[in-house]
Design a protein around this motif. Sequence first.
Motif, PDB file in Angstrom:
ATOM      1  N   SER B  70       0.724 -12.360   5.225  1.00 35.03           N
ATOM      2  CA  SER B  70      -0.551 -12.803   5.805  1.00 35.03           C
ATOM      3  C   SER B  70      -1.753 -12.248   5.060  1.00 35.03           C
ATOM      4  O   SER B  70      -2.755 -12.928   4.915  1.00 35.03           O
ATOM      5  N   CYS B  71      -1.679 -10.976   4.657  1.00 34.90           N
ATOM      6  CA  CYS B  71      -2.884 -10.353   4.118  1.00 34.90           C
ATOM      7  C   CYS B  71      -3.045 -10.629   2.628  1.00 34.90           C
ATOM      8  O   CYS B  71      -2.107 -11.037   1.954  1.00 34.90           O
ATOM      9  N   GLY B  72      -4.228 -10.353   2.141  1.00 31.04           N
ATOM     10  CA  GLY B  72      -4.505 -10.466   0.716  1.00 31.04           C
ATOM     11  C   GLY B  72      -5.904 -10.934   0.439  1.00 31.04           C
ATOM     12  O   GLY B  72      -6.379 -11.879   1.070  1.00 31.04           O
ATOM     13  N   PHE B  73      -6.595 -10.233  -0.451  1.00 34.26           N
ATOM     14  CA  PHE B  73      -7.898 -10.661  -0.975  1.00 34.26           C
ATOM     15  C   PHE B  73      -8.106  -9.896  -2.269  1.00 34.26           C
ATOM     16  O   PHE B  73      -7.293  -9.043  -2.625  1.00 34.26           O
ATOM     17  N   MET B  74      -9.182 -10.237  -2.977  1.00 28.44           N
ATOM     18  CA  MET B  74      -9.448  -9.576  -4.246  1.00 28.44           C
ATOM     19  C   MET B  74     -10.225  -8.286  -4.001  1.00 28.44           C
ATOM     20  O   MET B  74     -11.201  -8.278  -3.240  1.00 28.44           O
ATOM     21  N   HIS B  80      -4.898  -8.009  -4.243  1.00 27.19           N
ATOM     22  CA  HIS B  80      -4.275  -6.906  -3.494  1.00 27.19           C
ATOM     23  C   HIS B  80      -4.670  -5.527  -4.037  1.00 27.19           C
ATOM     24  O   HIS B  80      -4.004  -4.533  -3.742  1.00 27.19           O
ATOM     25  N   GLY B  81      -5.696  -5.456  -4.865  1.00 26.18           N
ATOM     26  CA  GLY B  81      -6.162  -4.147  -5.332  1.00 26.18           C
ATOM     27  C   GLY B  81      -5.478  -3.644  -6.588  1.00 26.18           C
ATOM     28  O   GLY B  81      -4.666  -4.343  -7.189  1.00 26.18           O
ATOM     29  N   VAL B  88      -2.303  -5.488   0.238  1.00 25.32           N
ATOM     30  CA  VAL B  88      -3.445  -4.666   0.693  1.00 25.32           C
ATOM     31  C   VAL B  88      -3.110  -3.833   1.920  1.00 25.32           C
ATOM     32  O   VAL B  88      -3.670  -2.757   2.112  1.00 25.32           O
ATOM     33  N   CYS B  89      -2.199  -4.317   2.755  1.00 25.31           N
ATOM     34  CA  CYS B  89      -1.883  -3.538   3.957  1.00 25.31           C
ATOM     35  C   CYS B  89      -1.099  -2.272   3.614  1.00 25.31           C
ATOM     36  O   CYS B  89      -1.044  -1.335   4.394  1.00 25.31           O
ATOM     37  N   GLN B  90      -0.473  -2.260   2.451  1.00 25.97           N
ATOM     38  CA  GLN B  90       0.295  -1.094   2.016  1.00 25.97           C
ATOM     39  C   GLN B  90      -0.450  -0.286   0.952  1.00 25.97           C
ATOM     40  O   GLN B  90       0.090   0.635   0.351  1.00 25.97           O
ATOM     41  N   LEU B  91      -1.699  -0.684   0.709  1.00 29.49           N
ATOM     42  CA  LEU B  91      -2.527   0.020  -0.277  1.00 29.49           C
ATOM     43  C   LEU B  91      -3.261   1.125   0.464  1.00 29.49           C
ATOM     44  O   LEU B  91      -3.989   0.854   1.416  1.00 29.49           O
ATOM     45  N   HIS B  92      -3.064   2.361   0.043  1.00 25.36           N
ATOM     46  CA  HIS B  92      -3.660   3.466   0.790  1.00 25.36           C
ATOM     47  C   HIS B  92      -4.891   4.013   0.091  1.00 25.36           C
ATOM     48  O   HIS B  92      -5.039   3.933  -1.121  1.00 25.36           O
ATOM     49  N   LEU B 102     -16.676  -1.090  -4.116  1.00 24.13           N
ATOM     50  CA  LEU B 102     -15.599  -2.083  -4.215  1.00 24.13           C
ATOM     51  C   LEU B 102     -16.119  -3.464  -3.829  1.00 24.13           C
ATOM     52  O   LEU B 102     -16.876  -3.600  -2.862  1.00 24.13           O
ATOM     53  N   THR B 103     -15.712  -4.480  -4.585  1.00 20.03           N
ATOM     54  CA  THR B 103     -16.122  -5.851  -4.295  1.00 20.03           C
ATOM     55  C   THR B 103     -14.940  -6.599  -3.675  1.00 20.03           C
ATOM     56  O   THR B 103     -13.872  -6.682  -4.284  1.00 20.03           O
ATOM     57  N   LEU B 104     -15.128  -7.104  -2.471  1.00 13.00           N
ATOM     58  CA  LEU B 104     -14.039  -7.813  -1.781  1.00 13.00           C
ATOM     59  C   LEU B 104     -14.354  -9.309  -1.713  1.00 13.00           C
ATOM     60  O   LEU B 104     -15.389  -9.704  -1.184  1.00 13.00           O
ATOM     61  N   GLU B 105     -13.444 -10.100  -2.249  1.00 13.06           N
ATOM     62  CA  GLU B 105     -13.634 -11.560  -2.238  1.00 13.06           C
ATOM     63  C   GLU B 105     -12.354 -12.227  -1.748  1.00 13.06           C
ATOM     64  O   GLU B 105     -11.262 -11.694  -1.944  1.00 13.06           O
ATOM     65  N   PRO B 106     -12.500 -13.419  -1.178  1.00 11.63           N
ATOM     66  CA  PRO B 106     -11.280 -14.156  -0.787  1.00 11.63           C
ATOM     67  C   PRO B 106     -10.573 -14.702  -2.024  1.00 11.63           C
ATOM     68  O   PRO B 106     -11.141 -14.718  -3.116  1.00 11.63           O
ATOM     69  N   TRP B 107      -9.321 -15.149  -1.857  1.00 12.84           N
ATOM     70  CA  TRP B 107      -8.648 -15.890  -2.918  1.00 12.84           C
ATOM     71  C   TRP B 107      -9.542 -17.083  -3.273  1.00 12.84           C
ATOM     72  O   TRP B 107     -10.011 -17.775  -2.371  1.00 12.84           O
ATOM     73  N   ARG B 108      -9.773 -17.326  -4.555  1.00 16.85           N
ATOM     74  CA  ARG B 108     -10.610 -18.474  -4.921  1.00 16.85           C
ATOM     75  C   ARG B 108      -9.750 -19.522  -5.615  1.00 16.85           C
ATOM     76  O   ARG B 108      -9.221 -19.286  -6.693  1.00 16.85           O
TER      77      ARG B 108
END
Lengths: 470, 261
Positions: B70-74, B80-81, B88-92, B102-108
Amino acid sequence: MMRQVALGTVELQTRREMLDLVVVDGKARGIITRNLLTGEIEAHEADAVVVCTGGYSNVFYLSTNAMACAVTAAWKAHKKGAFFANPCFTQIHPTCIPVHGENQSKLTLMSESLRNDGRVWVPKEKGDKRPPQDIPENERDYYLERVYPSFGNLAPRDVASRQAKYRVDEGRGVGETGMAVYLDFRDSIKRLGADKIEERYGNLFEMYAKIAGEDPYKTPMRMYPAPHYTMGGLWVDYNLMSTIPGLFVAGEANFSDHGANRLGASALMQGLADGYFVLPYTLGDYLAKTKLDKVSIEADPFKAAINQVNGDITKLMSIKGTRTVESFHKELGRIMWEYCGMARNEKGLLKALELIPKLREEFWTNVRVPGEANYLNPELEKAGRVADFLELGELMCRDALERKESCGGHFRTSTKLQTMKLKGTMKNSAILPLGSGMDQVKLKLGTKKNSNLKTLNSQLAVINRGLYVS
Amino acid sequence: MSAKTIDLTLKVWRQKGQNSEGSFKEYPAKGVSVHASFLEMLDQVNEALISQGQDPIAFDHDCREGICGSCGFMISGNAHGPIKSTTVCQLHMRNFENGEVLTLEPWRATAFPVIKDLMVDRSAFDRIITAGGYISVNTGNAPDGNCLPIPKPDADEAFASAACIGCGACVASCKNASAALFTSAKISHLALLPQGQIEKEKRTIKMVEKMDSEGFGACTSTGACEASCPKDISLTNIARMNREFLKAALCEKPEHHHGEG
């Protein structure tokens, strides 16, 4: 099912949440859903309804369940008259990665298989903060091996979980929070080699390293129990039909297969059995035998259900209070974990029954749900789920209070110990809390003759088997 | 374990819906525990936003164990970082420095329209899977053990392909927004196993055709997909898809109507 989808007989409606059951003339005849992307409230008419919506471990806030797991569908069916069975039978799994802090959102399960090769221990001394590798062998307490020599590290789930709790309660927990025990692979790595351990548990070790930031090949894992599975659920008969005719319930959402304590790997098995072997026959049988009048979503019971759902949503949106949904969920979780978790007693449960209604009242007067009702709104989704958990939590505590005996996942610390005198050459008696999973075996032995101990051990083993098998 | 904390600045893509215009907005993330996951850090930011009467940042998530997809973004240009083989949910947060921006963007991607903020509509993936149809093995009694011999290396390879969770990182990382890694993993998973042989040609052609018609770009074998994949899906799947597609295009029997059901 995908074959039927391809044939056009089944249409998948994804990103919908069931928000009510529609009962017409005493039979389940439809559901109301909310489209999570558009916020639209949708009515669906049916000849029968099958609910497969999983368990309610998220009532504890922190659990091994996914974030969206909720009791809502089952709870709405319960409010429409379906009986709810054994709500307090919840399973706390012993091997989970422990809590790191206030912002923790979920707990990750590490497979139980790790206990095959890992040894569970805590320091013998309270508050021993040395790193695990600096604690010499004779200052470690391999408590499962000590307390249950015949089971060792493979003691049943509820027993292993409670033992971890006792150690933490004694102040011998490890890690920065002191809310964990060690699961140590040092001896297995020495015996079998790191290769063999990697072959067996490589993916789990990797996952642990990612989450905990420590290498379990070099330092023991830190583990603590976490809510994992709920044996209770909607009551069903052997045909998986609830007390509302036409409402069938399969999988974890029902109460049927696991008694008071589920055994390993059997949740998946129940899903398969219910879906492959039971429902295809019993559902068809119900439809064949039951005369069903036509219903339309224009009928009054549908309209009433839609009004109810819309009313609840409008209410949640209009409170505009000061506390977030998450903060209520966390507080409920803490109450449930403290008073209706691994060990329960009358005093604690009465306390919880005081706290939960108060919290629920505050929720309905002070919750803040941002955004709009008729649009994507994850906070509104959560608010609806937490509202139902706030009602379920109370039912769980009432059930736990009513059940004065200990039984599987439900452990009453105040259970008056049934005593049993062992016959034979024993001079003194052994007090056994029957049905409690043998947690508190108190031995009062005046003369510690080896033969006496042997007799006692063999009798304990018999009783142990009896308890775990039944 | 909440002793060590860091402060970050987030530049987050905010977009109300598919047809609205989006823009970056800046938010502070203060006192973040290094043991928290990236999504738990966002939870913390959202709690603060809600308390201030602002709209929380929308992102998809569910299992938070890296297995549901379900998760994921740039995150600053990386799907996923920055850490390999990680959702991303397992990225600590211990992987970030104090003070980082940090710049967060959706999948494009054209085929992944934005639903809101960091959430995108990945139902195109569902439609590719649906186009592949089903396997005509009926359920019923369990087959005898070992009645379908599968060599261990084949089973392992099929399993490695099946590990794809359909998160969409491959599409987002690809300069062509190609779904070749995803589609090839799904095709490979079944093409490697005896159960998948019966409808192999039909399935390959239909899934590839669907992939193209959903608006995904073509594959130019850059390999950015493999590098960003949280489940280490290998580029060789794409080679296998191309081979299977060519074979199927040459050998496919004419479609005839059959009334199974």
